[in-house]
Design a protein around this motif. Structure first.
Motif, PDB file in Angstrom:
ATOM      1  N   VAL B 278     -24.301  13.083  68.407  1.00 12.87           N
ATOM      2  CA  VAL B 278     -24.453  12.950  66.954  1.00 12.87           C
ATOM      3  C   VAL B 278     -23.719  14.038  66.185  1.00 12.87           C
ATOM      4  N   CYS B 279     -23.287  15.069  66.889  1.00 15.68           N
ATOM      5  CA  CYS B 279     -22.743  16.217  66.166  1.00 15.68           C
ATOM      6  C   CYS B 279     -21.398  15.892  65.521  1.00 15.68           C
ATOM      7  N   PRO B 280     -21.314  16.065  64.205  1.00 13.63           N
ATOM      8  CA  PRO B 280     -20.064  15.723  63.523  1.00 13.63           C
ATOM      9  C   PRO B 280     -18.903  16.641  63.906  1.00 13.63           C
ATOM     10  N   THR B 281     -19.195  17.811  64.480  1.00 12.09           N
ATOM     11  CA  THR B 281     -18.088  18.654  64.904  1.00 12.09           C
ATOM     12  C   THR B 281     -17.946  18.651  66.420  1.00 12.09           C
ATOM     13  N   GLY B 282     -18.723  17.805  67.061  1.00 12.79           N
ATOM     14  CA  GLY B 282     -18.548  17.584  68.486  1.00 12.79           C
ATOM     15  C   GLY B 282     -18.896  18.751  69.382  1.00 12.79           C
ATOM     16  N   ILE B 283     -19.802  19.624  68.941  1.00 12.70           N
ATOM     17  CA  ILE B 283     -20.131  20.767  69.781  1.00 12.70           C
ATOM     18  C   ILE B 283     -21.479  20.556  70.468  1.00 12.70           C
ATOM     19  N   ASP B 284     -21.764  21.406  71.406  1.00 17.19           N
ATOM     20  CA  ASP B 284     -23.008  21.309  72.166  1.00 17.19           C
ATOM     21  C   ASP B 284     -23.891  22.481  71.745  1.00 17.19           C
ATOM     22  N   CYS B 296     -25.901  21.081  60.105  1.00 18.39           N
ATOM     23  CA  CYS B 296     -26.300  19.858  59.419  1.00 18.39           C
ATOM     24  C   CYS B 296     -27.655  19.368  59.905  1.00 18.39           C
ATOM     25  N   GLY B 297     -28.105  19.876  61.045  1.00 17.20           N
ATOM     26  CA  GLY B 297     -29.432  19.501  61.533  1.00 17.20           C
ATOM     27  C   GLY B 297     -29.495  18.129  62.188  1.00 17.20           C
ATOM     28  N   LEU B 298     -28.364  17.445  62.316  1.00 17.42           N
ATOM     29  CA  LEU B 298     -28.405  16.098  62.884  1.00 17.42           C
ATOM     30  C   LEU B 298     -28.813  16.124  64.354  1.00 17.42           C
ATOM     31  N   CYS B 299     -28.490  17.230  65.042  1.00 14.81           N
ATOM     32  CA  CYS B 299     -28.885  17.322  66.447  1.00 14.81           C
ATOM     33  C   CYS B 299     -30.401  17.490  66.551  1.00 14.81           C
ATOM     34  N   ILE B 300     -31.010  18.043  65.493  1.00 14.25           N
ATOM     35  CA  ILE B 300     -32.478  18.184  65.496  1.00 14.25           C
ATOM     36  C   ILE B 300     -33.118  16.799  65.449  1.00 14.25           C
TER      37      ILE B 300
HETATM   38  S1  SF4 Z   1     -26.457  21.374  63.400  1.00 11.66           S
HETATM   39 FE1  SF4 Z   1     -26.239  20.334  65.351  1.00 11.66          FE
HETATM   40  S2  SF4 Z   1     -25.245  18.431  64.864  1.00 11.66           S
HETATM   41 FE2  SF4 Z   1     -24.938  19.773  63.110  1.00 11.66          FE
HETATM   42  S3  SF4 Z   1     -23.019  20.777  63.508  1.00 11.66           S
HETATM   43 FE3  SF4 Z   1     -24.567  22.110  64.330  1.00 11.66          FE
HETATM   44  S4  SF4 Z   1     -24.713  21.519  66.458  1.00 11.66           S
HETATM   45 FE4  SF4 Z   1     -23.644  19.872  65.423  1.00 11.66          FE
END
Ligand code: SF4
Ligand code: SF4
Lengths: 310, 473
Positions: B278-284, B296-300
């Motif tokens: 889901v991460c918009p910047t593609g990180i882990d 952005c909290g989307l990983c939460i």
């Molecule tokens: S909050 Fe999570 S989904 Fe958003 S950019 Fe950071 S690691 Fe990626």
């Protein structure tokens, strides 16, 4: 694409190694490669369009035919296009009309600085205030040799001025000279004595400077009773003026004070018009025109605005 | 270079141990983030909706005119009933200061809130990705399948539709930008009749191209490689900053579900990689705080969903401060963090300045410039004359007539300004004033002198300007 992700342990290296750090054979990122080739291309295009390759005489011209001087002329044209409507109106207006028109007056004050700097400032100073003691007339006070109305200033600029005061070395005794010097200095301070006035009249000074010593603008004879000195208020300098005069060709030690005319043709025209004559009858073909009529008007307004104009 | 013998002693494996962390996407892969619902997703939509102001704002009218208009040719800024001239530009500086410090303050409290919820780059990217996932599949697997499928009419039309939608958004973006600088309705007409001015076309072109490329193709690359703010974030964070973080103590060692059951020997993370998808910047996020995270909290949202499904408590990935995660104590309250307090102070000052500026906009601007070359001149009666240039800008909506006066200097008289000065609205008038001082009254080289401009015809305004009178010693 930028495959730097390749595990370094799997990628071959160039054999170069510094303290265990190997130079890998990964290709640079593609965006980088593309920009490199694009910049090369840009250089090529630039070389074709612009002057670039130096030859024995000059250089290649380039397809665009661009030169610095052309660019300069374009810039000049741009500025002239902005000024053109003003300049056209100026040509049709008299100096007095320009002075009365807020917008035009402001335009002239703003745009004539260079013209003044090129032609006038060397003698009269940047703000109309010459270097003290230089002997050039001050333009920003209220004391005018030939008159400070805008029309008189135009006349002065066009035809130039050369006042004339004869030297009195042969006409005065040493004592008389001393007395006259004192009189002139006293008159400037409003403290002239009866005896001084007597000598002044006896020696015929009144012929030019007037019975009240207030000068004569027809002749350019300065007012002796005000605080402004045409040359200098130092006794030795006053003495020199009295003894050797101004622009007196017969006296080698005379003061030279000549303002050149900047448009003699205009001066002749003004003179003819004053008498209601046709200027064509007056021209003799030798009149010089260093500045145009419009430039003379602009300078006149500019000088008038120094603060002394009447 | 080291000699070969020495070289053999070093295991390159050791040196390149961290190689997996070098997983840098330099433009090779495009991130197509998976979409999931959740609290932060909702928050993001909310933040994004702020940009509606950008699109709709120019059409707002006030008093029959565009309510907010940056009128560059006339050098005026209209803001509802207020008009700001370049002379009041200091308010712009304060406004910029306010937002710069706001950014710093928010960052130190809760990370890159701007990036995550408001930044045009991430917002536009999010909308573009939304369109893309709608048309080409909403998970990386489906997207891959779509990509590798043979070209067909259906595929082609979907791709065309995607680019068409992208371009429409991009053009609307450019048009809306231009609309803040000129009459919005007229602008539409001009564009459609191809009559628009050159700058308008350039703005449209640049914004269209920029939006299309940045949101459509470069996406997180902009955050990684172009954005200066992303480079600064680390100096704005401290141990009290709240950030989306992975609770490694609870999650590790990670392990996949075994036959759909949790492995009790392992930590809470089931290594489903949903947070990465889901991460918009593609990180882990599990690798810890890193430059790519826009908070952005989307990983939460993603992880909470997984935790719910596997009957574990939520919050394996959550907003937490470094202190909370690593030292097990609460982050310091805001009023105990000097950095935040100082930011707050600057915020208050700049905000106060802008409010002051707006409530104290002067209806005129008055300037007196003494002549410097020469400073003074002696007149024939011995008095001293100084020359001044008076400039008055009429910022009211009406023509005014002004009377100039001087005061504060005994024996000084004003010349050359006998008539009232007439000034059109929005225009600046320049006149020359001459001040004379009797010889007897001169007693010092520099004396204070006050100029007053009084509006005779028009609103009741009187302005003073304190200047100087110069005389010989
Ligand atoms: S909050 Fe999570 S989904 Fe958003 S950019 Fe950071 S690691 Fe990626
Ligand atoms: S979403 Fe949660 S459980 Fe799944 S990999 Fe990420 S941290 Fe682990």
């Amino acid at each position: 694409m930028a495959d730097n992700k390749n595990n370094p342990n799997e990628v071959s290296d160039t054999g170069h190694e510094w303290d265990g750090i190997r130079e890998l054979e990964n290709p640079p990122p593609r965006w980088w490669t593309i920009s490199l080739y694009l910049s090369g291309l840009l250089v090529l295009v630039y070389f074709i369009l612009y002057p670039s390759i130096p030859l024995v005489t000059g250089s290649t011209k380039g397809l665009l035919g661009w030169t610095q001087i052309k660019e300069y002329h374009r810039g000049l044209e741009e500025i002239e296009a902005i000024r053109a409507p003003f300049e056209q109106r100026l040509a049709e207006m008299t100096a007095q009309e320009i002075l009365d028109d807020d917008e035009m007056r402001n335009y002239v004050v703003a745009s004539t600085r260079v013209l003044y700097g090129d032609n006038c400032a060397a003698c009269h100073g940047v703000g109309g205030q010459p270097v003290p003691g230089s002997g050039y007339p001050i333009l920003n006070n209220d004391d005018w040799l030939y008159g400070g109305t805008i029309d008189k200033i135009v006349e002065t600029l066009a035809g130039g001025r050369a006042g004339m005061m004869p030297g009195h070395a042969n006409l005065l005794t040493e004592e008389e000279t001393d007395k006259l010097v004192k009189f002139v200095i006293d008159a400037s301070n409003g403290e002239a004595t009866e005896a001084g006035w007597k000598l002044y009249n006896e020696k015929g000074c009144f012929a030019c400077h007037g019975a009240d010593a207030k000068g004569n603008q027809m002749l350019g004879a300065p007012n002796l009773t005000d605080r402004i000195w045409r040359f200098s208020g130092e006794p030795a300098e006053v003495r020199r003026t009295i003894l050797h005069g101004v622009n007196d060709a017969s006296d080698p030690r005379t003061r030279i004070a000549i303002m050149p005319g900047f448009n003699e043709r205009l001066a002749v025209k003004l003179e003819a018009e004053e008498f209601g004559d046709d200027p064509e009858d007056y021209y003799d073909g030798t009149e010089t025109e260093r500045l145009s009529e419009t430039e003379i008007k602009k300078l006149a307004v500019f000088v008038h605005q120094f603060g002394g104009g009447q | 270079m080291t000699d070969p013998e020495h070289r053999s002693n070093i295991s390159t494996i050791d040196i390149y141990e961290e190689v997996s962390d070098w997983d840098v996407n330099a433009g090779g892969d495009k991130v197509v983030a998976k979409r999931m619902t959740g609290r932060f997703r909702k928050l993001k939509w909310f933040g994004m909706s702020v940009w509606l102001v950008y699109f709709l704002g120019p059409y707002l009218r006030w008093d029959g005119q565009q309510a907010v208009l940056f009128d560059i040719p006339n050098r005026q800024f209209h803001f509802f009933s207020v008009t700001v001239y370049p002379q009041d530009i200091w308010m712009l500086s304060l406004t910029l200061l306010f937002f710069a410090i706001l950014l710093a303050a928010v960052t130190s409290i809760a990370g890159r809130v701007f990036c995550g919820y408001f930044c045009f780059q991430t917002v536009w990217t999010d909308v573009y990705t939304w369109i893309e996932t709608r048309l080409e599949g909403d998970s990386p697997q489906k997207a891959m399948k779509f990509k590798s499928a043979p070209m067909s009419l259906g595929k082609l039309s979907r791709i065309t539709l995607k680019h068409a939608l992208w371009l429409i958004i991009a053009m609307l973006t450019g048009l809306s930008f231009a609309a803040w600088f000129t009459d919005a309705f007229q602008l539409w007409k001009d564009y459609f009749t191809l009559q628009a001015a050159m700058p308008a076309w350039i703005v449209l072109g640049m914004f269209t191209a920029g939006t299309y490329v940045f949101a459509g193709f470069m996406r997180e690359q902009v955050c990684f490689w172009l954005c200066p703010y992303a480079r600064l974030q680390s100096v704005m964070y401290d141990q009290d900053t709240l950030l989306p973080a992975y609770d490694a103590e609870r999650g590790e060692p990670r392990g996949k579900l075994k036959k759909g059951q949790l492995d009790s020997a392992k930590g809470s993370c089931i290594d489903c990689r949903m947070c990465v998808a889901v991460c918009p910047t593609g990180i882990d996020i599990r690798k810890g705080q890193q430059e790519g995270c826009i908070t952005c909290g989307l990983c939460i949202d993603a992880c909470d969903t997984i935790m719910e499904k596997t009957n574990q408590p939520k919050g394996l990935v959550r907003y937490a401060s470094y202190k909370e995660l690593h030292h097990k104590h609460e982050a310091a309250p805001i009023f105990k963090r000097p950095r935040v307090m100082i930011y707050g102070l600057i915020l208050m000052i700049s905000c106060g300045g802008v409010v002051y500026g707006f409530t104290n906009l002067t209806p005129t601007e008055f300037n007196v410039m003494p002549e410097r070359q020469p400073l003074y001149v002696q007149l024939s009666d011995g008095s001293i004359q100084n020359k001044y240039t008076l400039r008055l800008l009429n910022k009211t909506q009406h023509p005014i007539e002004v009377q100039y006066q001087i005061s504060g200097l005994e024996g000084a008289t004003l010349h050359g300004l006998d008539d009232l000065v007439y000034i059109e609205p929005g225009r600046m008038n320049q006149v020359i004033a001459l001040v004379r001082l009797e010889e007897e009254a001169i007693n010092q080289a520099i004396s204070p002198l006050i100029f007053t401009a009084e509006v005779i015809e028009g609103p009741d305004i009187q302005i003073r300007y304190e200047s100087m009178f110069m005389a010989p010693n």
